[in-house]
Design an enzyme around this catalytic site. Sequence first.
Site, PDB file in Angstrom:
ATOM      1  N   GLU A 137      45.949  39.562  44.114  1.00 41.05           N
ATOM      2  CA  GLU A 137      46.769  39.498  42.898  1.00 41.05           C
ATOM      3  C   GLU A 137      48.276  39.583  43.170  1.00 41.05           C
ATOM      4  O   GLU A 137      48.970  40.444  42.636  1.00 41.05           O
ATOM      5  CB  GLU A 137      46.339  40.567  41.901  1.00 41.05           C
ATOM      6  N   GLU A 164      36.478  39.637  41.062  1.00 41.34           N
ATOM      7  CA  GLU A 164      36.541  40.783  40.149  1.00 41.34           C
ATOM      8  C   GLU A 164      36.321  40.330  38.718  1.00 41.34           C
ATOM      9  O   GLU A 164      36.729  39.240  38.325  1.00 41.34           O
ATOM     10  CB  GLU A 164      37.893  41.508  40.226  1.00 41.34           C
TER      11      GLU A 164
HETATM   12  C1  BG6 Z   1      42.467  44.333  39.494  1.00 41.71           C
HETATM   13  C2  BG6 Z   1      42.785  44.974  40.810  1.00 41.71           C
HETATM   14  O1  BG6 Z   1      43.598  43.751  39.002  1.00 41.71           O
HETATM   15  O2  BG6 Z   1      42.108  45.173  38.445  1.00 41.71           O
HETATM   16  C3  BG6 Z   1      42.014  46.259  41.080  1.00 41.71           C
HETATM   17  O3  BG6 Z   1      42.590  44.059  41.845  1.00 41.71           O
HETATM   18  C4  BG6 Z   1      42.000  47.104  39.830  1.00 41.71           C
HETATM   19  O4  BG6 Z   1      42.601  46.906  42.167  1.00 41.71           O
HETATM   20  C5  BG6 Z   1      41.315  46.314  38.725  1.00 41.71           C
HETATM   21  O5  BG6 Z   1      41.388  48.346  39.997  1.00 41.71           O
HETATM   22  C6  BG6 Z   1      41.157  47.064  37.429  1.00 41.71           C
HETATM   23  O6  BG6 Z   1      42.387  47.560  36.984  1.00 41.71           O
HETATM   24  P1  BG6 Z   1      42.553  49.080  36.625  1.00 41.71           P
HETATM   25  O7  BG6 Z   1      43.984  49.273  36.331  1.00 41.71           O
HETATM   26  O8  BG6 Z   1      41.703  49.312  35.447  1.00 41.71           O
HETATM   27  O9  BG6 Z   1      42.106  49.845  37.810  1.00 41.71           O
END
Ligand code: BG6
Length: 501
Positions: free
Chosen positions: A166, A374
């Site tokens: 990202e 993700e």
């Molecule tokens: C993604 C990242 O953008 O979102 C992760 O690659 C992150 O590292 C995930 O944990 C979820 O975001 P958050 O802020 O809820 O942890």
Amino acid sequence: MKYKTNPVFPKNFFWGASSAAWQVEGATLEGGRTQAIIDLNSQTKKPFTDNSIAADHYHHYKEDVALMKECGFTSYRFSFSWSRIIPQKGVINPEGIAFYNNLIDELVGAGITPIVTLYHYDMPCWVDELYGGWHNRAIIDEFDFYCRTCFENFGDRVKYWLSINEQNMQIVYGDWLGVSKGCTDWFKEKWDINHIMNLCHAKAVIACHEMVEGGKIGPVPGYVPIYPKSCKPEDQIAAMNAEELTQKIWDDLYYFGEYNGFVKSYWREHDITPDIREGDMELIKQAKIDFFAINCYRSDVGMAPDNTYLQEIGLNKYGRKGEFVYTNIPGEYALDRNKYVETTDWDWHIDGTCMRYTMRYMWDHYHLPMVITEAGFGAHEDLDENGEIHDDYRIDYLRDYIYNLGLAISDGVEVMGFNPWSFTDLLSTGNGMAKRYGLVFVNTTDDELRDLKRYKKDSFYWYQKLIKSNGQEWGKDMSDWKDFNRTSEIASDLKAKGVKD
Ligand code: BG6
């Protein structure tokens, strides 16, 4: 919209899940690892816990891989910690290499394909101290050395590599992810930092192709599709502006090896002249990516901005619904709540259709295969009195997103796999253990260090069945899937409650 048949997933589709070193490993000062800036950053995010223990995956990796195998995984996407592998300038840490060798061997032995991110937000402190992190071009050689060390040591078993997680979000949310540290004029300096990141990405791509036999590598954009709020022409352009400024600029660069016309004109208008030197663009152009890895959790809504004031994005930091503050950038775009979909406690839109949209959008623009690295549902959770977690909301979310991914495949998009965030619970970027994503609960909280025991959530069992059937057993009759039409149900519900357009 009804579908008579369920989507069919390709044979050998990667079914897995995802994590990142600093969010899952813990053991930040063990095994020869030195500190990363994110360790220090996480210590300042009280009342949430820091990453010194996290899910303690460093000590539980065998058990975690056994659970992945039990779930039927064929892939696992995780990251290496740069400062575990290179704890000081020019020093390769044998204990760090051994840890990742063991983890990879464990995965491969369980029939799970490793998909490895080289950089997931964890800048080593030594790089920061010596060079000021991303601010200094000297980092390019250090990153190259680190990547080459990884390819050399693990490239015989790891064939799928991801460069920088990202990059777009690190530039868009510079404060939140710590990249703006040390900047006096972030608005302008971010473009220098971004250019240096592009060069690091390019070096990684080139070195991977040079050193890893059969190796494939791609970037990991964080993708949040922007729907226009209305069919007002200005809203459409504003949505496109938002798309450019939060993601497309990066995707175009990775694919075409050039900064696109939109960003060049944006720089001109804002008197921004990034430090692009001779030979840089040739290097970037030479770095041909093999695929896109996509993180896709949610969508957003774009509309014409109010040109009288600037509102930077205000992330919901504590998981209290309604605290998200939407961006308004004069002359470019504004974002807004989408009333046709529901939200998580952190005000993230829950919208499976955004997965299909993203896949179609990326495929139409670049025609490269993709892997989902993700997607996931963040929630406040704890064990109930029976020691269980009934996370129906996460099952609904995953079903919706995976189904839509399947529809994108039916639409002709080439997708290699699905790896939701996350396998076990782990630290969120800013909410410690208070925002959990796992298919497996890890028994610890922000204010109480417990036994770190693993408990399978309902979503684990649901996903296990889905994997076993290669995406056919949904736990619901999908040929008459009312949920698929729920956006119109929500809309009529809102209408009944008198909510206006
Ligand atoms: C993604 C990242 O953008 O979102 C992760 O690659 C992150 O590292 C995930 O944990 C979820 O975001 P958050 O802020 O809820 O942890």
